[in-house]
Motif scaffolding. Structure first.
Motif, PDB file in Angstrom:
ATOM      1  N   ALA A 236      70.529  54.200  90.168  1.00 39.11           N
ATOM      2  CA  ALA A 236      69.064  53.893  89.495  1.00 39.11           C
ATOM      3  C   ALA A 236      68.283  55.099  89.406  1.00 39.11           C
ATOM      4  O   ALA A 236      67.758  55.772  88.536  1.00 39.11           O
ATOM      5  CB  ALA A 236      68.312  52.910  90.257  1.00 39.11           C
ATOM      6  N   GLU A 237      68.128  55.722  90.718  1.00 38.43           N
ATOM      7  CA  GLU A 237      67.391  56.892  90.721  1.00 38.43           C
ATOM      8  C   GLU A 237      67.840  58.207  89.868  1.00 38.43           C
ATOM      9  O   GLU A 237      67.079  58.701  89.087  1.00 38.43           O
ATOM     10  CB  GLU A 237      67.117  57.246  92.051  1.00 38.43           C
ATOM     11  N   ARG A 238      69.219  58.277  89.749  1.00 34.47           N
ATOM     12  CA  ARG A 238      69.959  59.423  89.254  1.00 34.47           C
ATOM     13  C   ARG A 238      69.718  59.059  87.701  1.00 34.47           C
ATOM     14  O   ARG A 238      69.404  60.200  87.011  1.00 34.47           O
ATOM     15  CB  ARG A 238      71.517  59.552  89.570  1.00 34.47           C
ATOM     16  N   LEU A 239      69.864  58.071  87.198  1.00 39.26           N
ATOM     17  CA  LEU A 239      69.778  57.650  85.813  1.00 39.26           C
ATOM     18  C   LEU A 239      68.359  57.662  85.303  1.00 39.26           C
ATOM     19  O   LEU A 239      67.826  57.135  84.208  1.00 39.26           O
ATOM     20  CB  LEU A 239      70.634  56.573  85.460  1.00 39.26           C
TER      21      LEU A 239
ATOM     22  N   ILE B  19      66.408  54.839  86.273  1.00 41.62           N
ATOM     23  CA  ILE B  19      66.231  53.254  85.801  1.00 41.62           C
ATOM     24  C   ILE B  19      65.417  52.668  86.902  1.00 41.62           C
ATOM     25  O   ILE B  19      65.725  52.888  88.168  1.00 41.62           O
ATOM     26  CB  ILE B  19      67.625  52.916  85.595  1.00 41.62           C
ATOM     27  N   SER B  20      64.548  51.924  86.517  1.00 41.72           N
ATOM     28  CA  SER B  20      63.605  51.491  87.379  1.00 41.72           C
ATOM     29  C   SER B  20      64.160  50.094  87.884  1.00 41.72           C
ATOM     30  O   SER B  20      64.466  49.583  86.969  1.00 41.72           O
ATOM     31  CB  SER B  20      62.250  51.185  86.923  1.00 41.72           C
ATOM     32  N   ILE B  21      64.004  49.687  88.975  1.00 38.70           N
ATOM     33  CA  ILE B  21      64.247  48.291  89.566  1.00 38.70           C
ATOM     34  C   ILE B  21      62.955  47.765  90.303  1.00 38.70           C
ATOM     35  O   ILE B  21      62.617  48.427  91.232  1.00 38.70           O
ATOM     36  CB  ILE B  21      65.441  48.572  90.712  1.00 38.70           C
ATOM     37  N   ASP B  22      62.927  46.690  90.075  1.00 45.79           N
ATOM     38  CA  ASP B  22      61.728  45.953  90.736  1.00 45.79           C
ATOM     39  C   ASP B  22      62.298  45.167  91.935  1.00 45.79           C
ATOM     40  O   ASP B  22      61.529  44.961  92.945  1.00 45.79           O
ATOM     41  CB  ASP B  22      61.056  45.098  89.946  1.00 45.79           C
ATOM     42  N   ASP B  23      63.239  44.376  91.486  1.00 48.51           N
ATOM     43  CA  ASP B  23      64.024  43.516  92.370  1.00 48.51           C
ATOM     44  C   ASP B  23      65.594  43.542  92.425  1.00 48.51           C
ATOM     45  O   ASP B  23      66.117  43.552  91.210  1.00 48.51           O
ATOM     46  CB  ASP B  23      63.479  42.121  92.176  1.00 48.51           C
ATOM     47  N   LEU B  24      66.230  43.586  93.455  1.00 46.42           N
ATOM     48  CA  LEU B  24      67.769  43.714  93.364  1.00 46.42           C
ATOM     49  C   LEU B  24      68.404  42.778  94.474  1.00 46.42           C
ATOM     50  O   LEU B  24      67.758  42.808  95.806  1.00 46.42           O
ATOM     51  CB  LEU B  24      68.147  45.079  93.513  1.00 46.42           C
ATOM     52  N   GLU B  25      68.998  41.843  94.041  1.00 49.66           N
ATOM     53  CA  GLU B  25      69.787  41.030  95.153  1.00 49.66           C
ATOM     54  C   GLU B  25      71.172  40.747  94.734  1.00 49.66           C
ATOM     55  O   GLU B  25      71.695  40.390  93.530  1.00 49.66           O
ATOM     56  CB  GLU B  25      69.175  39.621  95.481  1.00 49.66           C
ATOM     57  N   ILE B  26      72.144  41.060  95.611  1.00 51.35           N
ATOM     58  CA  ILE B  26      73.629  41.228  95.372  1.00 51.35           C
ATOM     59  C   ILE B  26      74.298  40.015  96.173  1.00 51.35           C
ATOM     60  O   ILE B  26      74.110  40.190  97.678  1.00 51.35           O
ATOM     61  CB  ILE B  26      74.067  42.438  95.395  1.00 51.35           C
ATOM     62  N   THR B  27      75.161  39.161  95.691  1.00 51.44           N
ATOM     63  CA  THR B  27      76.021  38.148  96.653  1.00 51.44           C
ATOM     64  C   THR B  27      77.148  38.215  96.208  1.00 51.44           C
ATOM     65  O   THR B  27      77.678  38.800  95.393  1.00 51.44           O
ATOM     66  CB  THR B  27      75.072  36.890  96.304  1.00 51.44           C
TER      67      THR B  27
ATOM     68  N   ASN C 128      66.091  42.800  88.480  1.00 54.46           N
ATOM     69  CA  ASN C 128      64.879  42.639  87.696  1.00 54.46           C
ATOM     70  C   ASN C 128      64.123  44.119  87.449  1.00 54.46           C
ATOM     71  O   ASN C 128      63.984  44.708  88.343  1.00 54.46           O
ATOM     72  CB  ASN C 128      63.783  41.732  88.371  1.00 54.46           C
ATOM     73  N   GLY C 129      63.323  44.021  86.311  1.00 51.83           N
ATOM     74  CA  GLY C 129      62.578  45.375  86.133  1.00 51.83           C
ATOM     75  C   GLY C 129      62.159  45.521  84.668  1.00 51.83           C
ATOM     76  O   GLY C 129      62.311  44.578  83.986  1.00 51.83           O
ATOM     77  N   PRO C 130      61.505  46.818  84.401  1.00 46.24           N
ATOM     78  CA  PRO C 130      61.029  47.118  83.075  1.00 46.24           C
ATOM     79  C   PRO C 130      62.056  47.483  82.122  1.00 46.24           C
ATOM     80  O   PRO C 130      61.909  47.587  80.781  1.00 46.24           O
ATOM     81  CB  PRO C 130      60.121  47.979  83.012  1.00 46.24           C
ATOM     82  N   GLU C 131      63.423  47.623  82.435  1.00 48.43           N
ATOM     83  CA  GLU C 131      64.516  48.348  81.660  1.00 48.43           C
ATOM     84  C   GLU C 131      65.027  47.026  80.651  1.00 48.43           C
ATOM     85  O   GLU C 131      64.901  45.998  81.210  1.00 48.43           O
ATOM     86  CB  GLU C 131      65.462  49.011  82.339  1.00 48.43           C
ATOM     87  N   THR C 132      65.755  47.694  79.709  1.00 46.08           N
ATOM     88  CA  THR C 132      66.369  46.791  78.923  1.00 46.08           C
ATOM     89  C   THR C 132      67.719  46.404  79.440  1.00 46.08           C
ATOM     90  O   THR C 132      68.268  46.957  80.234  1.00 46.08           O
ATOM     91  CB  THR C 132      66.807  47.389  77.560  1.00 46.08           C
TER      92      THR C 132
ATOM     93  N   GLN D 228      70.635  46.739  78.259  1.00 42.56           N
ATOM     94  CA  GLN D 228      71.435  47.718  78.099  1.00 42.56           C
ATOM     95  C   GLN D 228      71.265  48.859  78.924  1.00 42.56           C
ATOM     96  O   GLN D 228      72.411  49.258  79.718  1.00 42.56           O
ATOM     97  CB  GLN D 228      71.271  48.291  76.645  1.00 42.56           C
ATOM     98  N   ARG D 229      70.177  49.163  79.534  1.00 43.64           N
ATOM     99  CA  ARG D 229      69.934  50.180  80.556  1.00 43.64           C
ATOM    100  C   ARG D 229      70.499  49.644  82.022  1.00 43.64           C
ATOM    101  O   ARG D 229      71.314  50.241  82.738  1.00 43.64           O
ATOM    102  CB  ARG D 229      68.648  50.463  80.849  1.00 43.64           C
ATOM    103  N   TYR D 230      70.452  48.324  82.284  1.00 43.49           N
ATOM    104  CA  TYR D 230      70.909  47.740  83.500  1.00 43.49           C
ATOM    105  C   TYR D 230      72.520  47.685  83.338  1.00 43.49           C
ATOM    106  O   TYR D 230      73.289  47.625  84.418  1.00 43.49           O
ATOM    107  CB  TYR D 230      70.153  46.470  83.669  1.00 43.49           C
ATOM    108  N   ALA D 231      72.967  47.464  82.171  1.00 41.30           N
ATOM    109  CA  ALA D 231      74.601  47.562  82.115  1.00 41.30           C
ATOM    110  C   ALA D 231      75.039  48.910  82.376  1.00 41.30           C
ATOM    111  O   ALA D 231      76.113  48.694  82.924  1.00 41.30           O
ATOM    112  CB  ALA D 231      74.876  46.975  80.603  1.00 41.30           C
ATOM    113  N   GLU D 232      74.583  50.076  81.840  1.00 41.26           N
ATOM    114  CA  GLU D 232      74.647  51.252  82.109  1.00 41.26           C
ATOM    115  C   GLU D 232      74.776  51.543  83.665  1.00 41.26           C
ATOM    116  O   GLU D 232      75.495  52.222  84.262  1.00 41.26           O
ATOM    117  CB  GLU D 232      73.844  52.367  81.471  1.00 41.26           C
TER     118      GLU D 232
END
Length: 170
Positions: free
Chosen positions: A88-91, A93-101, A132-136, A138-142
């Motif tokens: 996310a930092e490299r690309l 891309i902003s992330i407000d919240d992340l949870e992975i199960t 979750n975050g402000p990105e589209t 498509q950006r999260y898919a990237e």
């Protein structure tokens, strides 16, 4: 969450520079060692860290800790978290919240030798990423594509990794 990641690009840049100077700098060896504890548990050390592993009572343990396949799932989701944050930092891309199960289907007939045609490991693993975050989308898919291409534990799972075991007796 993104504000905590400012140093990640500098870590990546420093690593790239070190590897450019000498390709041997890309090689890292990680180690872990385990000794028995209780009926089916173990104590694992990695560097200065200790992880206890046990089984639920149905598998002969005292349920004092996660079992080995749960530790594998923990390794997978924690590696995914790290990889999401780095990429996310490299690309940018902003992330407000992340949870992975993750959850996995395991048929114990393979482990117990009841049916040697059944794989001892997971038959399937499902990973769910909630972001979750402000990105589209498509950006999260990237971002997901980058993570799936670069997560070491995912790579170790989805590609054949040679494992050579030596036995020392005495």
């Amino acid at each position: 969450m993104t504000s905590h990641l400012a140093a990640l690009n500098s870590i990546s840049e420093a690593t790239a520079k070190a590897v450019a100077l000498d390709a041997a700098n890309a090689h890292v060896v990680f180690r872990a060692a385990a000794t028995p504890e209780g009926t089916v548990g173990s104590v694992v050390t990695a560097r200065t860290h200790t992880v206890r592993v046990d089984e639920p009572p149905a598998l002969g343990g005292a349920d004092t800790a996660a079992n080995p396949v749960e530790v594998y799932l923990a390794a997978l989701v924690s590696c995914q978290v790290v990889t999401y944050r780095f990429w996310a930092e490299r690309l940018g891309i902003s992330i407000d919240d992340l949870e992975i199960t993750a959850e996995g289907d395991l048929d114990v007939r393979g482990f117990f030798g009841i049916d040697d045609t059944v794989r001892a490991g997971f038959q399937a693993v499902r990973v769910a990423v909630r972001i979750n975050g402000p990105e589209t989308p498509q950006r999260y898919a990237e971002l997901q594509e980058a993570v799936d291409a670069h997560c070491p534990v995912l790579d170790s799972t989805t590609r054949a990794t040679p494992v050579n075991t030596t036995l020392e007796v005495g």
